[in-house]
Design a protein around this motif. Structure first.
Motif, PDB file in Angstrom:
ATOM      1  N   PRO A 260      16.353  -4.149  -6.929  1.00 58.91           N
ATOM      2  CA  PRO A 260      17.017  -2.902  -7.910  1.00 58.91           C
ATOM      3  C   PRO A 260      15.513  -2.831  -9.045  1.00 58.91           C
ATOM      4  CG  PRO A 260      18.097  -5.285  -8.437  1.00 58.91           C
ATOM      5  CD  PRO A 260      17.429  -5.711  -6.787  1.00 58.91           C
ATOM      6  N   LEU A 261      15.326  -4.407  -9.043  1.00 56.46           N
ATOM      7  CA  LEU A 261      14.290  -3.888 -10.222  1.00 56.46           C
ATOM      8  C   LEU A 261      13.419  -2.866 -10.034  1.00 56.46           C
ATOM      9  CD1 LEU A 261      12.646  -4.741 -12.963  1.00 56.46           C
ATOM     10  CD2 LEU A 261      12.058  -6.769 -11.688  1.00 56.46           C
ATOM     11  N   ILE A 262      12.777  -3.145  -8.593  1.00 58.66           N
ATOM     12  CA  ILE A 262      12.034  -2.124  -8.305  1.00 58.66           C
ATOM     13  C   ILE A 262      12.386  -0.882  -8.006  1.00 58.66           C
ATOM     14  CG2 ILE A 262       9.784  -1.796  -6.104  1.00 58.66           C
ATOM     15  CD1 ILE A 262      10.134  -5.520  -5.654  1.00 58.66           C
ATOM     16  N   GLY A 263      13.433  -0.606  -7.251  1.00 61.63           N
ATOM     17  CA  GLY A 263      14.271   0.570  -6.821  1.00 61.63           C
ATOM     18  C   GLY A 263      14.685   1.477  -8.349  1.00 61.63           C
ATOM     19  N   TRP A 264      14.780   0.378  -9.596  1.00 58.43           N
ATOM     20  CA  TRP A 264      14.633   1.018 -10.922  1.00 58.43           C
ATOM     21  C   TRP A 264      13.278   2.351 -10.661  1.00 58.43           C
ATOM     22  CZ3 TRP A 264      19.446   0.955 -13.681  1.00 58.43           C
ATOM     23  CH2 TRP A 264      19.496   2.284 -14.626  1.00 58.43           C
ATOM     24  N   VAL A 265      12.149   0.783 -11.125  1.00 61.40           N
ATOM     25  CA  VAL A 265      11.189   1.201 -11.060  1.00 61.40           C
ATOM     26  C   VAL A 265      10.424   2.851 -10.951  1.00 61.40           C
ATOM     27  CG1 VAL A 265       9.019  -0.072 -12.187  1.00 61.40           C
ATOM     28  CG2 VAL A 265      10.710  -1.518 -12.513  1.00 61.40           C
ATOM     29  N   ALA A 266      10.417   2.131  -9.541  1.00 64.97           N
ATOM     30  CA  ALA A 266      10.510   3.508  -8.113  1.00 64.97           C
ATOM     31  C   ALA A 266      10.676   5.057  -9.254  1.00 64.97           C
ATOM     32  CB  ALA A 266      10.976   3.062  -7.071  1.00 64.97           C
ATOM     33  N   VAL A 267      11.597   5.262  -9.340  1.00 65.27           N
ATOM     34  CA  VAL A 267      12.218   5.948 -10.391  1.00 65.27           C
ATOM     35  C   VAL A 267      11.753   6.603 -11.605  1.00 65.27           C
ATOM     36  CG1 VAL A 267      14.636   7.027 -11.111  1.00 65.27           C
ATOM     37  CG2 VAL A 267      14.751   5.755  -9.082  1.00 65.27           C
TER      38      VAL A 267
ATOM     39  N   CYS B 160       0.848  -1.450  -0.110  1.00 61.04           N
ATOM     40  CA  CYS B 160      -0.263   0.343  -0.348  1.00 61.04           C
ATOM     41  C   CYS B 160       1.011   1.135  -0.287  1.00 61.04           C
ATOM     42  CB  CYS B 160      -0.894  -0.039   1.221  1.00 61.04           C
ATOM     43  SG  CYS B 160      -1.979  -1.364   1.574  1.00 61.04           S
ATOM     44  N   LEU B 161       1.719   1.571   1.052  1.00 54.11           N
ATOM     45  CA  LEU B 161       2.736   2.332   0.804  1.00 54.11           C
ATOM     46  C   LEU B 161       3.467   2.389  -0.842  1.00 54.11           C
ATOM     47  CD1 LEU B 161       3.770   4.728   2.582  1.00 54.11           C
ATOM     48  CD2 LEU B 161       5.973   3.191   3.507  1.00 54.11           C
ATOM     49  N   MET B 162       4.043   1.383  -1.025  1.00 52.04           N
ATOM     50  CA  MET B 162       4.863   1.454  -2.481  1.00 52.04           C
ATOM     51  C   MET B 162       3.525   2.338  -3.768  1.00 52.04           C
ATOM     52  SD  MET B 162       7.316   1.584  -3.963  1.00 52.04           S
ATOM     53  CE  MET B 162       8.310   0.011  -3.374  1.00 52.04           C
ATOM     54  N   GLY B 163       2.828   2.048  -3.571  1.00 56.44           N
ATOM     55  CA  GLY B 163       1.509   1.974  -4.720  1.00 56.44           C
ATOM     56  C   GLY B 163       1.009   3.354  -4.232  1.00 56.44           C
ATOM     57  N   VAL B 164       0.914   4.231  -2.836  1.00 51.86           N
ATOM     58  CA  VAL B 164       0.105   5.048  -2.764  1.00 51.86           C
ATOM     59  C   VAL B 164       1.310   6.059  -2.759  1.00 51.86           C
ATOM     60  CG1 VAL B 164      -0.706   7.042  -1.460  1.00 51.86           C
ATOM     61  CG2 VAL B 164      -1.881   4.654  -0.839  1.00 51.86           C
ATOM     62  N   ALA B 165       2.196   6.203  -2.366  1.00 54.90           N
ATOM     63  CA  ALA B 165       3.303   7.132  -2.858  1.00 54.90           C
ATOM     64  C   ALA B 165       4.418   7.122  -4.010  1.00 54.90           C
ATOM     65  CB  ALA B 165       4.593   6.740  -1.327  1.00 54.90           C
ATOM     66  N   ILE B 166       4.468   5.729  -4.482  1.00 53.46           N
ATOM     67  CA  ILE B 166       5.652   5.513  -5.654  1.00 53.46           C
ATOM     68  C   ILE B 166       4.661   5.849  -6.848  1.00 53.46           C
ATOM     69  CG2 ILE B 166       7.489   4.670  -6.516  1.00 53.46           C
ATOM     70  CD1 ILE B 166       7.755   6.176  -3.996  1.00 53.46           C
ATOM     71  N   GLY B 167       3.772   4.494  -7.152  1.00 55.76           N
ATOM     72  CA  GLY B 167       3.117   3.880  -8.475  1.00 55.76           C
ATOM     73  C   GLY B 167       3.281   2.841  -7.715  1.00 55.76           C
ATOM     74  N   TRP B 168       1.335   2.160  -8.917  1.00 56.55           N
ATOM     75  CA  TRP B 168       1.679   0.862  -8.508  1.00 56.55           C
ATOM     76  C   TRP B 168       2.061  -0.244  -9.698  1.00 56.55           C
ATOM     77  CZ3 TRP B 168      -1.371   0.207  -4.573  1.00 56.55           C
ATOM     78  CH2 TRP B 168      -2.062   0.948  -3.765  1.00 56.55           C
ATOM     79  N   LEU B 169       3.009   0.154 -10.967  1.00 53.14           N
ATOM     80  CA  LEU B 169       3.518  -0.655 -11.211  1.00 53.14           C
ATOM     81  C   LEU B 169       4.692  -0.975 -10.331  1.00 53.14           C
ATOM     82  CD1 LEU B 169       5.114  -2.225 -13.783  1.00 53.14           C
ATOM     83  CD2 LEU B 169       6.139  -0.085 -13.548  1.00 53.14           C
ATOM     84  N   ALA B 170       5.095  -0.302  -8.997  1.00 50.91           N
ATOM     85  CA  ALA B 170       6.497  -0.607  -8.588  1.00 50.91           C
ATOM     86  C   ALA B 170       5.878  -1.330  -7.756  1.00 50.91           C
ATOM     87  CB  ALA B 170       7.099   0.800  -7.688  1.00 50.91           C
ATOM     88  N   ALA B 171       4.349  -1.014  -7.073  1.00 52.91           N
ATOM     89  CA  ALA B 171       3.884  -1.823  -6.207  1.00 52.91           C
ATOM     90  C   ALA B 171       3.639  -3.128  -6.770  1.00 52.91           C
ATOM     91  CB  ALA B 171       2.621  -1.193  -5.645  1.00 52.91           C
ATOM     92  N   ALA B 172       2.983  -3.782  -7.576  1.00 47.47           N
ATOM     93  CA  ALA B 172       2.810  -4.977  -8.770  1.00 47.47           C
ATOM     94  C   ALA B 172       4.147  -5.630  -8.091  1.00 47.47           C
ATOM     95  CB  ALA B 172       1.903  -4.605  -9.471  1.00 47.47           C
TER      96      ALA B 172
END
Length: 309
Positions: A159-166, A111-123
């Motif tokens: 690292p994949l999630i971190g990259w996609v978060a940006v 939930c934190l990742m989806g709301v703050a960053i984006g739902w692709l990173a959350a997925a």
């Protein structure tokens, strides 16, 4: 497999340290480090608060899936020398508490990742949690000697999630970072499994040394090392990283191959404990991954500052 027996009886009071231990802090160090590297090496930038939030969400997700691993494998951990003092087999926590803690951390992280960053990173974070807690822990680990190979994907997500978060997208570079950890995991973990083989055999976990034997395991370590080397160099080849990363990747990968050769060729017979080539390879493999990802970040920062122009 999880036991159907009643919950572990708690003989000692649960402390915050026991909940912290459920998150597997040593593994968490690698998770957080590679996630930070993914964020810093990605093109573009995140506000520092959002970057911290992304790393926090990844760490919480990893901790939650680790707690679920503790819950599911409590009986197995009790039978292994290196894990029998963990909170659950040590009688310091109820199994239900570990399960609930894992579910809570996992849900909050997504939930934190989806709301703050984006739902692709959350997925992707959800996929990583399911991969480790369900696909690897509950399904692969007790059933196949290739558990580490397929399950290596769980540790390759940060690292994949971190990259996609940006960046908000999946491209070749973050997939290569995923692949590096994926192919690094078998030689790293099988090197460890060779000198703790008796523990896995005792509890019936079909690790490769137990099922296929020592010689087959050593050959597999060499095979995956030879695959890892070009994968680690690939970011430089495709232009996703500069010569600073490339030179470090070439040197480190060559050393990895050199250390894997005696593991593939020799048996433990007649070797002292300190001389075991698999122990040397295991220790180096940890350094390898940390330095490789640090080099990626240094390369990115150097290019940003124009030092490599």
């Amino acid at each position: 497999m999880a036991s159907t027996a009643p919950s572990t009886r708690v003989s000692l009071p649960t402390e915050w340290r026991d909940f912290f231990a459920l998150t597997k802090p040593r593994v968490m160090t690698l998770v957080i480090f590679t996630a930070i590297c993914g964020v810093l090496a990605a093109p573009g930038s995140l506000h520092p608060v959002l970057a911290f939030t992304a790393i926090l969400a990844i760490a919480m997700g990893a901790g939650g899936s680790a707690a679920l691993n503790h819950w599911w494998e409590a009986d197995l951990d009790a039978g292994m020398k290196r894990t029998r003092n963990r909170p659950l087999p040590g009688g310091r926590m109820r199994r239900e508490d570990a399960r609930d803690f894992g579910i809570f951390l996992s849900a909050v992280s997504i939930c934190l990742m989806g709301v703050a960053i984006g739902w692709l990173a959350a997925a992707l974070l959800l996929a990583a949690i399911i991969y480790y807690a369900v696909i690897y822990t509950m399904w692969l680990k007790p059933r196949t000697p290739q558990n580490i190979v397929i399950g290596g994907g769980a540790g390759a997500f940060p690292p994949l999630i971190g990259w996609v978060a940006v960046t908000g997208e999946i491209t070749a570079m973050p997939l290569l970072l995923f692949a590096i950890i994926f192919f690094w995991t078998p030689p790293h973990f099988w090197a460890l499994a060779l000198f703790v083989e008796a523990d896995y055999a005792k509890v019936g976990i079909p690790m490769l040394p137990v099922v296929a034997g020592e010689r087959a395991t050593r050959r597999q370590i060499m095979a995956y090392t030879l695959v890892l080397a070009p994968v680690a160099i690939a970011p430089w080849v495709i232009g996703g990283a500069g010569w600073l990363y490339g030179s470090v990747a070439v040197v480190l990968s060559a050393l990895f191959v050199v250390l894997a050769l005696p593991v593939a060729r020799r048996r433990r017979d007649g070797l002292t404990d300190k001389m075991l080539p698999e122990k040397r390879l295991f220790k180096f493999s940890i350094v390898y991954l940390f330095v490789l990802f640090a080099a990626l970040v240094a390369d990115r920062l150097a290019a940003y500052q124009g030092w490599l122009a």
